[in-house]
Enzyme design. Structure first.
Site, PDB file in Angstrom:
ATOM      1  N   TYR A 108       0.826  -1.217   0.000  1.00 59.60           N
ATOM      2  CA  TYR A 108       0.000   0.000   0.000  1.00 59.60           C
ATOM      3  C   TYR A 108       0.857   1.263   0.000  1.00 59.60           C
ATOM      4  O   TYR A 108       0.437   2.301  -0.482  1.00 59.60           O
ATOM      5  CB  TYR A 108      -0.979  -0.015   1.183  1.00 59.60           C
ATOM      6  CG  TYR A 108      -2.189  -0.874   0.893  1.00 59.60           C
ATOM      7  CD1 TYR A 108      -3.350  -0.316   0.366  1.00 59.60           C
ATOM      8  CD2 TYR A 108      -2.156  -2.244   1.106  1.00 59.60           C
ATOM      9  CE1 TYR A 108      -4.453  -1.105   0.078  1.00 59.60           C
ATOM     10  CE2 TYR A 108      -3.244  -3.044   0.811  1.00 59.60           C
ATOM     11  CZ  TYR A 108      -4.391  -2.471   0.300  1.00 59.60           C
ATOM     12  OH  TYR A 108      -5.475  -3.251  -0.009  1.00 59.60           O
ATOM     13  N   GLU A 150      -8.650  -7.241   4.542  1.00 63.81           N
ATOM     14  CA  GLU A 150      -7.850  -8.304   3.910  1.00 63.81           C
ATOM     15  C   GLU A 150      -7.195  -9.190   4.973  1.00 63.81           C
ATOM     16  O   GLU A 150      -7.130 -10.415   4.812  1.00 63.81           O
ATOM     17  CB  GLU A 150      -6.825  -7.678   2.943  1.00 63.81           C
ATOM     18  CG  GLU A 150      -7.524  -7.169   1.681  1.00 63.81           C
ATOM     19  CD  GLU A 150      -6.778  -6.092   0.899  1.00 63.81           C
ATOM     20  OE1 GLU A 150      -5.545  -5.984   1.047  1.00 63.81           O
ATOM     21  OE2 GLU A 150      -7.440  -5.345   0.149  1.00 63.81           O
TER      22      GLU A 150
END
Ligand SMILES: Cc1cc2nc3c(=O)[nH]c(=O)nc-3n(C[C@H](O)[C@H](O)[C@H](O)COP(=O)(O)OP(=O)(O)OC[C@H]3O[C@@H](n4cnc5c(N)ncnc54)[C@H](O)[C@@H]3O)c2cc1C
Ligand code: HEM
Length: 407
Positions: A108, A150
């Protein structure tokens, strides 16, 4: 479900950033596709290893770029507008897709860096430090929620994100229809199958002959096999000068019994909730792969539940899994099928000519609809059903590509 509602997400954005996002959301939305179109090439230039995780077909068509742009804009809008439509289903879809690709929290930082740099490249001097900081906050709110969801999904599936794939051997190849093949797969480690909810998909990673590694998603088309799972692959034929599909062609032309494929754990939220409501399963083309596992589930667990299967295809020869769906459906007390073909053989008295027309299919008031097929097909199904008074909340859809439904 742990995903934050729009209201709880809204309270996460600082008041200062909220005002900036309010003032700049319009201009970012207007340039969002330009931004994501810049984002991918710059990220791949610095991180070529990511080319092996991203679907290069979706890069070539620009679909992934549009899906990312749409999701970021929709996320920002629901942060600043409490009346914006619920975002939970978008968040869920992305998180499920990510976990089949082994996406990890540290990645990310890479995506955030290149996305915000692309904003600067496209909007130039208009991006003051205050604006950059507000959009950085939006990005990290989105990222944090995805990372949390997730982590939950990886844990639930018992998957280590550093090793998201498992090898499966092809034990059978079944020609289902013209250019449609089922692959029956068994884990090479001799272990049990993961838990699979009918309607879910796996990511299949293949090493193509040119050395490129690529993932694609395939619905688990049968869950009736106990120690084996089945995927059913339809060849994508390029039109108007576009190339044929890389992975579907590779699987159909080169993968034989005895070969090994690497698969992710199953994921996806196109799954039937337990209820007694009658089901309408409306599919077209390769979308039939979602129908068989759902029919199997109902036959196995709720044979008294009413099911209507409606399928559209080019011809009867293209209609994959038709006989299997019929065969399994016989175990359901109230089971009806309808088929529409662009060309119907003169001897075929059961099928209808042309595009699917659900206006004349008898439906119960509480029908629940699952539809899967090309976007124009699903939009047509949805508008016919809305006209008939079926509430939007009872219509679920699955897109066989980046979700551009709302774009
Ligand atoms: C949740 C989900 C479930 C799915 N389930 C199934 C399933 O059960 N069965 C099934 O068959 N499929 C399924 N799919 C679709 C599957 O994942 C693949 O998208 C499909 O097989 C096509 O992949 P491909 O590599 O063959 O095509 P790609 O090579 O990815 O090509 C895709 C399209 O892009 C076009 N394209 C590629 N390169 C270019 C270029 N340079 N210029 C212009 N156009 C280009 C191609 O012509 C083609 O139309 C599913 C997808 C998802 C997301
Ligand atoms: C906040 C950050 C992120 C957002 C908003 C986001 C958004 C999305 C969206 C909207 C999709 C398409 C889902 C669909 O409809 O199928 C997607 C898919 C994907 N994402 Fe992300 N993502 C983020 C972070 C990441 C990260 C960190 C990675 C890892 C490098 C990543 C890799 C992928 C890949 C490989 C796909 C599949 C692409 C394809 O099939 O073409 N994403 N993401």
């Amino acid at each position: 479900m742990s995903i934050a509602t729009p209201q709880s997400a809204q309270s996460l954005l600082s008041a200062r950033s909220e005002a900036v996002v309010q003032a700049t959301a319009g201009v970012v939305a207007e340039h969002a596709e330009q931004i994501t179109a810049r984002f991918y090439p710059r990220m791949f230039a610095e991180h070529p290893e990511l080319l092996r995780v991203f679907n290069q077909g979706n890069q070539a068509t620009g679909e992934q770029s549009r899906a990312l742009a749409a999701s970021v804009v929709a996320y920002a809008v629901q942060l600043i507008d409490p009346d914006a439509p619920s975002f939970a289903h978008v968040m869920r879809r992305i998180a499920h897709k990510h976990i089949t690709l082994g996406i990890r929290p540290e990645q990310y930082t890479i995506v955030g860096h290149h996305l915000l740099a692309a904003v600067g490249e496209v909007l130039g001097d208009a991006v003051t430090p205050e604006i950059a900081s507000a959009w950085d906050e939006v990005y990290w709110l989105f990222a944090t929620q995805l990372i949390a969801e997730e982590a939950r999904l990886y844990q639930q599936a018992g998957v280590d994100p550093a090793r998201p794939l498992r090898p499966y051997r092809v034990v059978r190849r079944i020609d289902e229809a013209h250019d449609v093949v089922s692959f029956v797969l068994e884990p090479t480690d001799g272990g049990e199958l993961p838990s699979i909810e009918p309607g879910q998909y796996v990511s299949v990673f293949v090493d193509l002959p040119d050395g490129v590694r690529q993932p694609r998603q395939y619905t688990v088309s049968s869950t009736a096999l106990g120690t084996r799972l089945q995927i059913t692959v339809s060849r994508v034929v390029g039109s108007d000068g576009a190339p044929d599909g890389q992975v579907s062609s590779f699987l159909l032309d080169h993968v034989a019994v005895g070969d090994v494929l690497e698969l992710s754990a199953p994921a996806g939220d196109f799954v039937v909730q337990s209820s007694d409501a009658p089901l309408l399963l409306a599919s077209a083309g390769a979308g039939i792969t979602t129908v068989l596992p759902i029919v199997e589930l109902i036959a196995r667990t709720q044979p008294q539940r009413k099911v209507i299967v409606a399928h559209a295809d080019r011809t009867a020869q293209d209609h994959a899994l038709r006989d299997t769906v019929q065969y399994v459906g016989r175990q359901i007390d109230d089971f009806t099928t309808y088929a529409w073909y662009e060309t119907v053989e003169p001897a075929d008295e059961d099928s209808r000519q042309g595009y699917m027309d659900l206006s004349e299919v008898p439906l119960d008031d509480d029908v629940q609809v699952f539809t899967c097929g090309p976007l124009p097909f699903m939009r047509h199904v949805r508008s016919t059903l809305l006209d008939r008074g079926v509430p939007a909340s009872r219509i679920r859809y699955e897109v066989f590509g980046p979700d551009l439904w709302d774009v």
